[in-house]
Design a protein around this motif. Structure first.
Motif, PDB file in Angstrom:
ATOM      1  N   LYS A 109      63.416  28.859  64.022  1.00 30.81           N
ATOM      2  CA  LYS A 109      63.798  28.856  65.439  1.00 30.81           C
ATOM      3  C   LYS A 109      63.901  30.273  66.024  1.00 30.81           C
ATOM      4  N   ARG A 110      62.968  31.124  65.574  1.00 33.43           N
ATOM      5  CA  ARG A 110      62.917  32.461  66.172  1.00 33.43           C
ATOM      6  C   ARG A 110      62.399  32.379  67.604  1.00 33.43           C
ATOM      7  N   PHE A 111      61.561  31.386  67.880  1.00 38.22           N
ATOM      8  CA  PHE A 111      61.152  31.051  69.242  1.00 38.22           C
ATOM      9  C   PHE A 111      60.715  29.598  69.243  1.00 38.22           C
ATOM     10  N   THR A 112      60.516  29.029  70.414  1.00 34.43           N
ATOM     11  CA  THR A 112      60.156  27.619  70.539  1.00 34.43           C
ATOM     12  C   THR A 112      58.850  27.480  71.320  1.00 34.43           C
ATOM     13  N   LEU A 113      58.311  26.265  71.284  1.00 36.60           N
ATOM     14  CA  LEU A 113      57.092  25.941  72.030  1.00 36.60           C
ATOM     15  C   LEU A 113      57.398  24.953  73.155  1.00 36.60           C
ATOM     16  N   ASP A 114      58.634  25.008  73.663  1.00 39.92           N
ATOM     17  CA  ASP A 114      59.044  24.044  74.690  1.00 39.92           C
ATOM     18  C   ASP A 114      58.194  24.144  75.952  1.00 39.92           C
ATOM     19  N   TRP A 115      57.731  25.378  76.288  1.00 40.21           N
ATOM     20  CA  TRP A 115      56.980  25.560  77.519  1.00 40.21           C
ATOM     21  C   TRP A 115      55.544  25.982  77.251  1.00 40.21           C
ATOM     22  N   CYS A 116      55.112  25.874  76.013  1.00 37.70           N
ATOM     23  CA  CYS A 116      53.734  26.269  75.671  1.00 37.70           C
ATOM     24  C   CYS A 116      52.768  25.170  76.092  1.00 37.70           C
ATOM     25  N   LYS A 117      51.746  25.533  76.832  1.00 37.90           N
ATOM     26  CA  LYS A 117      50.796  24.534  77.321  1.00 37.90           C
ATOM     27  C   LYS A 117      49.342  24.966  77.127  1.00 37.90           C
TER      28      LYS A 117
END
Length: 660
Positions: free
Chosen positions: A374-382
């Motif tokens: 969880k160093r970063f997420t893909l919640d807004w990756c499109k």
């Protein structure tokens, strides 16, 4: 039994019609066993009629005899006998159905005795229905009526189906919930009006002029210059400084397709500009997002590019970073780019992650590790692009990619690019993408026509000496490929002893050694780079004059990628390949057809090899697994290698992928 234990009896008995004396042999037994033995011998002394009356008769035969007795006839016509036999079978079935489960005995004999009797009387009747047998016979006759070519095609189709991907490329939650996206992502980009109003015939003519094959629904129009694609002038100027004046065929169709938000499969020969075709869209989308609302700490990324090797990921990262810096100098917002590969400390990237970032360039292993921590997420990756997608799957990263897909929270635009995209991977990708558009420049797996291919027969013990002669063909820089890591080190040591400035790179080298080899070779400090397959996947070196394949790869795809390090961006180059008796004949046949396709000179020893399939090159479509023209799917070396890896439990190729 000792001779003294036997005595011959002088008594004789009359046995039915067989006159004459018969002698009985009897063991001399103790007195307490005499009565028992007398009872046994008495059984054999009985009349034959009495013995026959007590003889065991199978149940089925007893029922048939009973039916014959009731009918009052000992011999029946055939039709009645068959009818009685059918009745007896029905009775037998009903009696067996009423039998107590688990009981072994029944009537005068057990089930096992009945089965043995049936086996003795002849073969068992088939329990299969006549309709099933008739259907199988019709299918067999239909198969026998087919030609050999039709039989081979049917067999290859079954093999391909058996090895096809079992599930599409999607996250586990999407597969579990049955989530399916039906429409592509909408973007703000639109082609200029005069291009949108262009007729389909004119678009088709332009594609034909540039040798572009395309397939899909609602295909965006082809655009033949950067300015009409609405690319910022500062980017166009930067590309001009790199001697990129106009888009290549894959960029003419690929860039408008990606700008329009469409899922895409891009196939083009090595050195055709695929990297720019998927890098520019992600940069434009990131700049648009940053201008709309600035990213803050913990936000991002907007898009992601996955590469199979560390070197290719670093090369793509540096290319994107240079374009972003050119835009920033012209007043565009700053775009954060994160390199996520094995072998480097992520503390060095902490500054980028601390203020929000827009683009991630990564290898699968390290990316998966960062997401799980969880160093970063893909919640807004499109936006998701996989470079050298088929090579990534071949190297065993398919499960890693599936796990990465599970971190997406919304629909994304997916692009797959490669120089070799066999039909198996294309079918797998098409079922995973949303209304995908396939852009193909030339045949998938074909070699670049700008490369002069030379194949020479060199004995194994003479390779090292002949290598020095081959280096005299052109000026440096030169790349030498070998599929054996120990051989890579041996070649480098030999060249250094002969005064040649050489570096080596393979999967067992440390990250520092690999980066030093790439930098020193690109900068011109070293003239020769000896490499394993790690340097064949998408790496772009300036002005490579000559590629030498010290060992011919087993798979023809690897050969295409390796020679593709020269003859890039419209320049010509030379590729020399050593073969000998250690090279498999099937590999040589693949190489022969590849040379014929590229209209290269075919040496006599290759021309003498005959195709066991007895088909001309013009009628071959290639193996659907690897794209080789010299074999069918049954003899595919990649299929054999994949099975070997699965049996051995490997999940990676040879360590060149660089997950960590």
């Amino acid at each position: 039994m000792t001779p003294t234990a036997i005595e011959a009896s002088g008594s004789s008995t009359q046995d039915g019609d067989a006159g004459g004396a018969s002698y009985k042999r009897r063991r001399l037994s103790p007195p307490h066993q005499k009565q028992k033995e007398d009872d046994i011998y008495a059984m054999f002394d009985e009349d034959e009629e009495d013995f026959e009356a007590k003889r065991y008769v199978p149940l089925k035969q007893r029922k048939l005899q009973e039916l014959q007795r009731i009918s009052g006839k000992s011999a029946l016509p055939i039709s009645k006998s068959v009818a009685l036999s059918s009745v007896s079978q029905q009775l037998n079935k009903s009696s067996s159905a009423s039998r107590v489960p688990g009981s072994k005995g029944y009537g005068n004999g057990g089930d096992e005795e009945e089965e043995e009797e049936e086996e003795d009387n002849g073969p068992k009747r088939s329990t299969r229905a006549l309709m099933d047998e008739a259907r199988e016979l019709r299918e067999k006759e239909k198969y026998e009526d087919k030609t050999e070519a039709e039989k081979l095609a049917e067999e290859e189709r079954k093999i391909l189906e058996a090895h096809a991907a079992k599930k599409k490329l999607a996250s586990a939650s999407e597969l579990a919930k049955g989530i399916q996206y039906t429409e592509p992502i909408k973007t703000s980009w639109r082609a200029p009006r005069f291009i949108r109003e262009r007729s389909d015939e004119e678009n088709g003519r332009l594609r034909e002029q540039n040798h572009i094959l395309i397939d899909g629904e609602d295909i965006p129009p082809i655009i033949t210059n950067f300015r009409d694609m609405k690319i910022p002038s500062c980017v166009v100027s930067y590309l001009g400084s790199k001697n990129i004046k106009k888009p290549t065929p894959i960029q003419m169709q690929g860039l408008p397709t990606a700008f329009a938000g469409r899922d895409m499969i891009g196939i083009a020969f090595t050195g055709s500009g695929k990297t720019l075709a998927f890098s520019l869209p992600i940069i434009m989308f990131a700049a648009e997002e940053q201008k709309r609302l600035e990213y803050t700490r913990g936000e991002g990324p907007t898009g992601m590019i996955i590469c199979p090797s560390r070197e290719l990921a670093r090369q793509t990262y540096e290319s994107i970073k240079a374009i972003c810096e050119a835009m920033e100098r012209d007043g565009y917002p700053q775009i954060g780019v994160l390199l996520c590969i094995g072998g480097i400390s992520m503390a060095d990237q902490q500054h980028t992650m601390s203020k929000g970032f827009h683009i991630v360039v990564a290898t699968p292993g390290r990316l998966q590790d960062m997401l799980e921590k969880k160093r970063f997420t893909l919640d807004w990756c499109k936006y998701l692009c996989m470079d050298e997608a088929d090579r990534m799957i071949d190297m065993g990263f398919e499960e890693d990619v599936r796990n990465i897909m599970g971190f997406f929270k919304k629909q994304r635009q997916t692009l797959l690019f490669s120089a070799t995209m066999p039909k198996k991977i294309q079918d797998f990708a098409e079922q995973s993408l949303i209304k995908p558009i396939v852009v193909n420049v030339g045949r998938a797996g074909a070699a670049s026509l700008d490369i002069i291919q030379e194949v020479e027969y060199v004995k194994q013990e003479a390779k090292m000496v002949y290598l020095l002669e081959c280096l005299q063909k052109t000026a440096p820089p030169v790349i030498i490929f070998s599929d054996n890591k120990n051989e890579v080190d041996d070649i480098q040591e030999y060249l250094l002893l002969k005064g040649v400035e050489a570096v080596a790179i393979h999967g067992s080298k440390t990250q520092e050694e690999r980066e030093y080899a790439i930098k020193s070779f690109k900068s011109g400090q070293k003239d020769v780079m000896v490499a394993s397959g790690v340097a064949s996947k998408g790496l772009d070196f300036n002005e490579i004059q000559h590629v030498i394949n010290y060992t011919m790869p087993k798979e023809i795809e690897d050969y295409v990628h390796q020679i593709g390090r020269t003859g890039r961006s419209g320049k010509t180059g030379i590729a020399t390949t050593f073969v000998n008796m250690n090279t498999a004949e099937q590999t040589l046949l693949d190489l022969k057809y590849l040379l014929m396709e590229a209209k290269q000179r075919i040496p006599p020893f290759l021309a003498a090899i005959e195709d066991p399939r007895a088909a001309g090159a013009g009628g071959l479509t290639g193996c659907p697994i690897c794209g080789g023209l010299g074999h069918g799917i049954k003899d595919c070396p990649k299929l054999e290698e994949n099975q070997r890896r699965q049996t051995a439990g490997f999940s990676r190729g040879d360590g060149d992928g660089g997950g960590y």
